[in-house]
Scaffold this motif. Structure first.
Motif, PDB file in Angstrom:
ATOM      1  N   THR A  66       5.842 -11.046   8.133  1.00  0.00           N
ATOM      2  CA  THR A  66       4.663 -10.327   8.607  1.00  0.00           C
ATOM      3  C   THR A  66       3.886 -11.124   9.645  1.00  0.00           C
ATOM      4  N   ALA A  67       3.187 -10.369  10.502  1.00  0.00           N
ATOM      5  CA  ALA A  67       2.206 -10.937  11.424  1.00  0.00           C
ATOM      6  C   ALA A  67       0.853 -10.853  10.736  1.00  0.00           C
ATOM      7  N   ASN A  68       0.248 -11.994  10.494  1.00  0.00           N
ATOM      8  CA  ASN A  68      -0.999 -12.047   9.729  1.00  0.00           C
ATOM      9  C   ASN A  68      -2.204 -12.144  10.657  1.00  0.00           C
ATOM     10  N   MET A  69      -3.223 -11.334  10.371  1.00  0.00           N
ATOM     11  CA  MET A  69      -4.432 -11.303  11.188  1.00  0.00           C
ATOM     12  C   MET A  69      -5.651 -11.241  10.280  1.00  0.00           C
ATOM     13  N   SER A  70      -6.629 -12.100  10.542  1.00  0.00           N
ATOM     14  CA  SER A  70      -7.894 -12.071   9.809  1.00  0.00           C
ATOM     15  C   SER A  70      -8.877 -11.186  10.566  1.00  0.00           C
ATOM     16  N   LEU A  71      -9.424 -10.192   9.879  1.00  0.00           N
ATOM     17  CA  LEU A  71     -10.402  -9.296  10.484  1.00  0.00           C
ATOM     18  C   LEU A  71     -11.805  -9.734  10.078  1.00  0.00           C
ATOM     19  N   PRO A  72     -12.828  -9.301  10.810  1.00  0.00           N
ATOM     20  CA  PRO A  72     -14.200  -9.686  10.451  1.00  0.00           C
ATOM     21  C   PRO A  72     -14.499  -9.306   8.996  1.00  0.00           C
ATOM     22  N   PRO A  73     -15.275 -10.117   8.294  1.00  0.00           N
ATOM     23  CA  PRO A  73     -15.554  -9.844   6.873  1.00  0.00           C
ATOM     24  C   PRO A  73     -16.249  -8.506   6.642  1.00  0.00           C
ATOM     25  N   GLU A  74     -16.906  -7.964   7.666  1.00  0.00           N
ATOM     26  CA  GLU A  74     -17.597  -6.681   7.525  1.00  0.00           C
ATOM     27  C   GLU A  74     -16.650  -5.495   7.607  1.00  0.00           C
ATOM     28  N   THR A  75     -15.371  -5.731   7.900  1.00  0.00           N
ATOM     29  CA  THR A  75     -14.417  -4.638   8.065  1.00  0.00           C
ATOM     30  C   THR A  75     -14.260  -3.888   6.741  1.00  0.00           C
ATOM     31  N   ALA A  76     -14.791  -2.682   6.696  1.00  0.00           N
ATOM     32  CA  ALA A  76     -14.827  -1.923   5.441  1.00  0.00           C
ATOM     33  C   ALA A  76     -13.707  -0.892   5.372  1.00  0.00           C
ATOM     34  N   LEU A  77     -12.543  -1.243   5.853  1.00  0.00           N
ATOM     35  CA  LEU A  77     -11.363  -0.384   5.733  1.00  0.00           C
ATOM     36  C   LEU A  77     -10.826  -0.483   4.309  1.00  0.00           C
ATOM     37  N   ARG A  78     -10.443   0.657   3.741  1.00  0.00           N
ATOM     38  CA  ARG A  78      -9.913   0.644   2.379  1.00  0.00           C
ATOM     39  C   ARG A  78      -8.693  -0.262   2.288  1.00  0.00           C
ATOM     40  N   HIS A  79      -8.630  -1.057   1.249  1.00  0.00           N
ATOM     41  CA  HIS A  79      -7.466  -1.897   1.037  1.00  0.00           C
ATOM     42  C   HIS A  79      -6.278  -1.018   0.653  1.00  0.00           C
ATOM     43  N   GLY A  80      -5.142  -1.324   1.269  1.00  0.00           N
ATOM     44  CA  GLY A  80      -3.956  -0.540   0.971  1.00  0.00           C
ATOM     45  C   GLY A  80      -2.879  -0.713   2.017  1.00  0.00           C
ATOM     46  N   ILE A  81      -1.905   0.187   1.979  1.00  0.00           N
ATOM     47  CA  ILE A  81      -0.723   0.127   2.828  1.00  0.00           C
ATOM     48  C   ILE A  81      -0.805   1.250   3.861  1.00  0.00           C
ATOM     49  N   TYR A  82      -0.520   0.914   5.125  1.00  0.00           N
ATOM     50  CA  TYR A  82      -0.676   1.858   6.222  1.00  0.00           C
ATOM     51  C   TYR A  82       0.560   1.868   7.124  1.00  0.00           C
ATOM     52  N   GLY A 131      -7.411 -14.238  -2.888  1.00  0.00           N
ATOM     53  CA  GLY A 131      -7.469 -14.554  -1.464  1.00  0.00           C
ATOM     54  C   GLY A 131      -8.431 -13.657  -0.705  1.00  0.00           C
ATOM     55  N   ALA A 132      -8.813 -14.090   0.499  1.00  0.00           N
ATOM     56  CA  ALA A 132      -9.660 -13.272   1.361  1.00  0.00           C
ATOM     57  C   ALA A 132      -8.835 -12.115   1.916  1.00  0.00           C
ATOM     58  N   PRO A 133      -9.472 -10.974   2.232  1.00  0.00           N
ATOM     59  CA  PRO A 133      -8.727  -9.854   2.805  1.00  0.00           C
ATOM     60  C   PRO A 133      -7.991 -10.268   4.077  1.00  0.00           C
ATOM     61  N   LEU A 134      -6.758  -9.792   4.202  1.00  0.00           N
ATOM     62  CA  LEU A 134      -5.897 -10.159   5.321  1.00  0.00           C
ATOM     63  C   LEU A 134      -5.119  -8.925   5.742  1.00  0.00           C
ATOM     64  N   LEU A 135      -4.884  -8.778   7.037  1.00  0.00           N
ATOM     65  CA  LEU A 135      -4.020  -7.721   7.558  1.00  0.00           C
ATOM     66  C   LEU A 135      -2.655  -8.325   7.822  1.00  0.00           C
ATOM     67  N   GLU A 136      -1.636  -7.839   7.097  1.00  0.00           N
ATOM     68  CA  GLU A 136      -0.274  -8.344   7.222  1.00  0.00           C
ATOM     69  C   GLU A 136       0.623  -7.193   7.693  1.00  0.00           C
ATOM     70  N   THR A 137       1.222  -7.342   8.862  1.00  0.00           N
ATOM     71  CA  THR A 137       2.026  -6.262   9.440  1.00  0.00           C
ATOM     72  C   THR A 137       3.483  -6.664   9.526  1.00  0.00           C
ATOM     73  N   PHE A 138       4.330  -5.841   8.946  1.00  0.00           N
ATOM     74  CA  PHE A 138       5.780  -6.008   9.071  1.00  0.00           C
ATOM     75  C   PHE A 138       6.240  -5.104  10.207  1.00  0.00           C
ATOM     76  N   ALA A 174       1.772  -1.957   7.357  1.00  0.00           N
ATOM     77  CA  ALA A 174       0.815  -3.053   7.192  1.00  0.00           C
ATOM     78  C   ALA A 174       0.106  -2.956   5.858  1.00  0.00           C
ATOM     79  N   ASN A 175      -0.191  -4.099   5.309  1.00  0.00           N
ATOM     80  CA  ASN A 175      -1.036  -4.205   4.123  1.00  0.00           C
ATOM     81  C   ASN A 175      -2.362  -4.836   4.540  1.00  0.00           C
ATOM     82  N   PHE A 176      -3.448  -4.148   4.214  1.00  0.00           N
ATOM     83  CA  PHE A 176      -4.761  -4.754   4.397  1.00  0.00           C
ATOM     84  C   PHE A 176      -5.389  -4.916   3.029  1.00  0.00           C
ATOM     85  N   GLY A 177      -5.679  -6.153   2.659  1.00  0.00           N
ATOM     86  CA  GLY A 177      -6.289  -6.394   1.365  1.00  0.00           C
ATOM     87  C   GLY A 177      -6.068  -7.802   0.866  1.00  0.00           C
TER      88      GLY A 177
END
Length: 329
Positions: free
Chosen positions: A213-229, A257-264, A245-248
């Motif tokens: 996966t390509a891992n990306m840290s988003l701003p802590p205020e990002t209120a996107l629902r955690h899940g798979i997209y 862990g802190a929320p992370l965006l991981e994209t395959f 992608a998994n965000f959560g």
């Protein structure tokens, strides 16, 4: 050759060639269809009068200044907002620092110093609820009067409603994203929600499972629902790759862990570390689940990949904006 797009960090630094333009004023967080009604009105006037089209925005968002205790989920931080405005056809954006001294300018001084002295406006376009100057003392009516007195045009655009008659707003879109409804959010915005960040190194667990996966840290205020997209990934060179992608917080392997965006990325191998890339969200597949071991996780990841491939195989651009950010290299 593509026209040069200018990002300008304050109103008194405008290049001479952009003076005398048509200026759309607003925060435009989200650059959604309601904002686009204002922005397109400015573009139409600029084209008709052969003038540059500019947007005047404010950084940070004024709410962050007046209510610093209330975290704000920014739909379009300044770099993303600039990308969207460029895609619409603007010549540039003025990202005016919203500092106490600026926010305390009386309305008439805002007109004299910012609009006339700094930007040399020929025409101003705003939304119906635009207020400006100290204590929000300036209104569309006072702006129209100032324009008449000083020789510049003023257009005020009424509220823009969706097909159900409800006014489109950034807060509506934030609420939809918080619930994972990226499809309905896209309907209000006119393009799929897109984030941009640098790809960073991780634990490389996905690589050992067959899903690097390509891992990306988003701003802590990002209120996107955690899940798979189901997502589309855009590299720094403009190339596009579909993916899932998994965000959560990754409860199976790293629950604290802190929320992370991981994209395959599908059908891709290569090094992305250090690149600033973007991810557009096309569909919500499922919420985060804590699996009973890695084997069960891998089985579900394979199902997620199949579902995402099927969803992405038939997507079409919703607008000129989206064509530029998620469909054309």
């Amino acid at each position: 050759m593509a026209a040069v797009f200018h990002r300008i960090d304050r109103f008194d630094a405008l290049p001479e060639a952009l003076r005398g333009g048509v200026v759309a004023i607003g925060n435009f967080d989200g650059v959604h269809r309601g904002h686009q009604a204002v922005l397109n009105a400015a573009l139409e006037i600029a084209a008709r009068e052969s003038r540059p089209a500019l947007a005047l925005t404010f950084e940070p968002h004024p709410r962050a200044v007046f209510r610093p205790d209330l975290p704000l989920f920014r739909l379009t931080p300044a770099p993303m907002k600039a990308r969207l405005l460029k895609a619409m056809g603007f010549s540039g954006v003025v990202e005016q620092p919203f500092v106490p001294a600026f926010s305390s300018l009386p309305a008439d001084q805002f007109v004299d110093e910012v609009l006339i002295g700094g930007l040399g406006v020929a025409h101003v376009v705003t939304g119906f609820d635009f207020h400006f100057g100290k204590g929000r003392g300036g209104t569309p009516a006072t702006l129209a009067a100032a324009g008449k007195a000083n020789g510049f045009g003023v257009t005020v655009v009424e509220a823009f409603a969706d097909e159900g008659g409800e006014v489109i707003s950034s807060s509506r879109i934030r609420a939809l994203l918080a619930g994972g409804d990226v499809s309905q959010a896209a309907g209000l915005a006119g393009y799929r929600f897109t984030v941009e960040a640098q790809v960073t190194g991780g634990r490389k667990l996905g690589r050992t499972l067959g899903f690097p996966t390509a891992n990306m840290s988003l701003p802590p205020e990002t209120a996107l629902r955690h899940g798979i997209y189901a997502v589309r990934f855009r590299r720094a060179d403009g190339s596009l790759h579909d993916g899932v992608a998994n965000f959560g917080r990754r409860p199976t392997v790293d629950e604290d862990g802190a929320p992370l965006l991981e994209t395959f990325l599908f059908d891709f191998s290569g090094d992305l570390y250090g690149e600033t890339c973007s991810v557009s969200f096309f569909g919500f597949l499922r919420g985060e689940v804590k699996f009973d071991g890695l084997d069960a996780l891998v089985t579900q990841m394979k199902r997620d990949e199949e579902e995402a491939r099927a969803l992405l195989s038939s997507v079409r651009p919703l607008s000129k904006i989206e064509l530029a950010i998620a469909f054309s290299s």
